[in-house]
Design an enzyme around this catalytic site. Sequence first.
Site, short mmCIF file in Angstrom:
data_model
loop_
_atom_site.label_atom_id
_atom_site.label_comp_id
_atom_site.label_asym_id
_atom_site.label_seq_id
_atom_site.Cartn_x
_atom_site.Cartn_y
_atom_site.Cartn_z
N LYS A 113 -14.98 56.95 -32.17
CA LYS A 113 -14.92 58.07 -31.22
C LYS A 113 -13.88 59.09 -31.65
O LYS A 113 -14.10 60.29 -31.54
CB LYS A 113 -14.60 57.57 -29.80
CG LYS A 113 -15.79 56.96 -29.08
CD LYS A 113 -15.50 56.83 -27.60
CE LYS A 113 -16.58 56.09 -26.85
NZ LYS A 113 -16.25 55.82 -25.45
N LYS A 195 -26.81 52.51 -32.20
CA LYS A 195 -27.12 51.99 -30.85
C LYS A 195 -27.49 53.14 -29.90
O LYS A 195 -27.01 54.27 -30.06
CB LYS A 195 -25.95 51.17 -30.30
CG LYS A 195 -24.76 52.01 -29.94
CD LYS A 195 -23.76 51.27 -29.06
CE LYS A 195 -22.65 52.28 -28.72
NZ LYS A 195 -21.65 51.92 -27.83
N LYS A 198 -24.89 56.57 -24.28
CA LYS A 198 -24.88 57.58 -23.22
C LYS A 198 -24.50 58.95 -23.76
O LYS A 198 -25.03 59.96 -23.34
CB LYS A 198 -23.84 57.20 -22.15
CG LYS A 198 -24.30 56.12 -21.20
CD LYS A 198 -23.34 56.06 -20.02
CE LYS A 198 -23.35 54.70 -19.38
NZ LYS A 198 -22.04 54.11 -19.20
P1 TYM Z 1 -20.40 51.28 -20.97
O1 TYM Z 1 -20.32 52.05 -19.70
O2 TYM Z 1 -20.41 52.03 -22.26
O3 TYM Z 1 -21.67 50.34 -20.97
C1 TYM Z 1 -21.96 49.46 -19.89
C2 TYM Z 1 -22.60 48.19 -20.45
O4 TYM Z 1 -23.79 48.49 -21.20
C3 TYM Z 1 -23.73 47.85 -22.47
N1 TYM Z 1 -24.44 48.70 -23.46
C4 TYM Z 1 -25.46 48.28 -24.22
N2 TYM Z 1 -26.10 47.10 -24.29
C5 TYM Z 1 -27.14 47.00 -25.17
N3 TYM Z 1 -27.56 48.04 -25.96
C6 TYM Z 1 -26.94 49.24 -25.92
N4 TYM Z 1 -27.38 50.24 -26.68
C7 TYM Z 1 -25.85 49.39 -25.02
N5 TYM Z 1 -25.02 50.44 -24.72
C8 TYM Z 1 -24.16 49.98 -23.77
C9 TYM Z 1 -22.25 47.77 -22.80
O5 TYM Z 1 -21.98 46.77 -23.76
C10 TYM Z 1 -21.66 47.45 -21.44
O6 TYM Z 1 -21.73 46.06 -21.19
N6 TYM Z 1 -15.73 49.67 -21.69
C11 TYM Z 1 -16.95 49.41 -20.97
C12 TYM Z 1 -16.76 49.34 -19.47
C13 TYM Z 1 -15.68 48.42 -18.99
C14 TYM Z 1 -15.75 47.00 -18.92
C15 TYM Z 1 -14.52 46.59 -18.34
C16 TYM Z 1 -16.72 46.06 -19.29
C17 TYM Z 1 -14.48 48.78 -18.48
N7 TYM Z 1 -13.77 47.70 -18.09
C18 TYM Z 1 -14.22 45.23 -18.13
C19 TYM Z 1 -16.42 44.72 -19.07
C20 TYM Z 1 -15.20 44.33 -18.51
C21 TYM Z 1 -17.94 50.52 -21.23
O7 TYM Z 1 -17.56 51.63 -21.53
O8 TYM Z 1 -19.23 50.18 -21.00
#
Ligand code: TYM
Length: 334
Positions: A113, A195, A198
């Site tokens: 990023k 991947k 968003k």
């Molecule tokens: P975020 O908001 O980017 O994504 C949310 C969840 O979706 C999963 N994900 C995917 N899974 C499969 N294929 C994809 N292309 C894909 N893109 C996203 C992510 O792995 C995630 O599980 N940092 C985290 C949010 C967070 C969090 C936490 C997670 C903050 N605190 C504590 C677990 C525990 C995030 O930005 O996810």
Amino acid sequence: MSKKRVFSGIQPTGNTHLGNYLGAIRNWAARQAEKENYFCIVDLHSLTVPQNPDELRYETRSMAAMLLACGLDPNQSTIFVQSHVQAHAEGCWLLNCITPLGWLQRMTQYKDKSAKQESVLTGLLDYPVLMAGDILFYDAHEVPVGEDQKQHVELARDIAQRFNALYETEFFVIPQPIIPAVGARVMGLDDATAKMSKSQADKRGHAIRILDDPKEIMHSFKRAVTDSGNEIAFSSDPEKAGVNNLLGIYKAVTGKDETAVLADFADARGYGDLKKRVAEVTIEMLTPIRERHDYLMQDPAELDRLMAVGAQHARSVSQPKVDDMKRIMGLVVP
Ligand code: TYM
């Protein structure tokens, strides 16, 4: 026996897509009854890249509606907004003070990023510490996430172990990442070597957004990049990544094994048929979610009420944990 604690989070930055659903949200909903669950809309994490304030406010409510529409049940899970629970930001500072800078500079997502930005915010570097706190302040045993978050959960383990070692305690539970066997890494439809994400989801043909209407979903799948061949088979060949991704999505959506998936395509006439059928099962799965989301968005006061109830419970768990942490670190807790 008491239930295992689960914590996971999602950013409210709009464009929630098929990867988020298959890699994370669907699995949270499926195992709610077996676990003690905390699911967090991580708005503080969203601020690590510039946001439009009005959009962020809207998307936070929309994410609450989305999680409910995907089947999270406030009677079985604590669903809340991160910034409503002060322990997260407060405890993050405490964890910052025991986390070596080098650990953060090595994070793959930070490197990716930050390489794309001219000016990198401190919050972006600190992002995994905030995330570690999310997990650790709830004594979570399990963290169900997609593949891309595994490294961050491993860092949370390292931070927990470092705290426990420094203060000779077993204060923090060491959490486990739980990565699903299918759907853990849904790839972009326009480029199946990256991947689905968003931040790219505004680009036409990249992602299937949960709120896209059926016509748009069909259109996006039809544009999906494949190859010049015609063989419908699972493959690790990078040339075949597009077809492999489409089959992987079909497998994750239908819950079928690979033999059954391939049997479904035995009579397919080329990639056109493949794309159309993957689109059809995806539309069937996402339509009720979109409709329920849109219905719930008509009553923002009720969404706010549910989030307030969630935050109250989340506070009752995490604030005492952060207060105890302060005591261990030598702060005077009034
Ligand atoms: P975020 O908001 O980017 O994504 C949310 C969840 O979706 C999963 N994900 C995917 N899974 C499969 N294929 C994809 N292309 C894909 N893109 C996203 C992510 O792995 C995630 O599980 N940092 C985290 C949010 C967070 C969090 C936490 C997670 C903050 N605190 C504590 C677990 C525990 C995030 O930005 O996810």
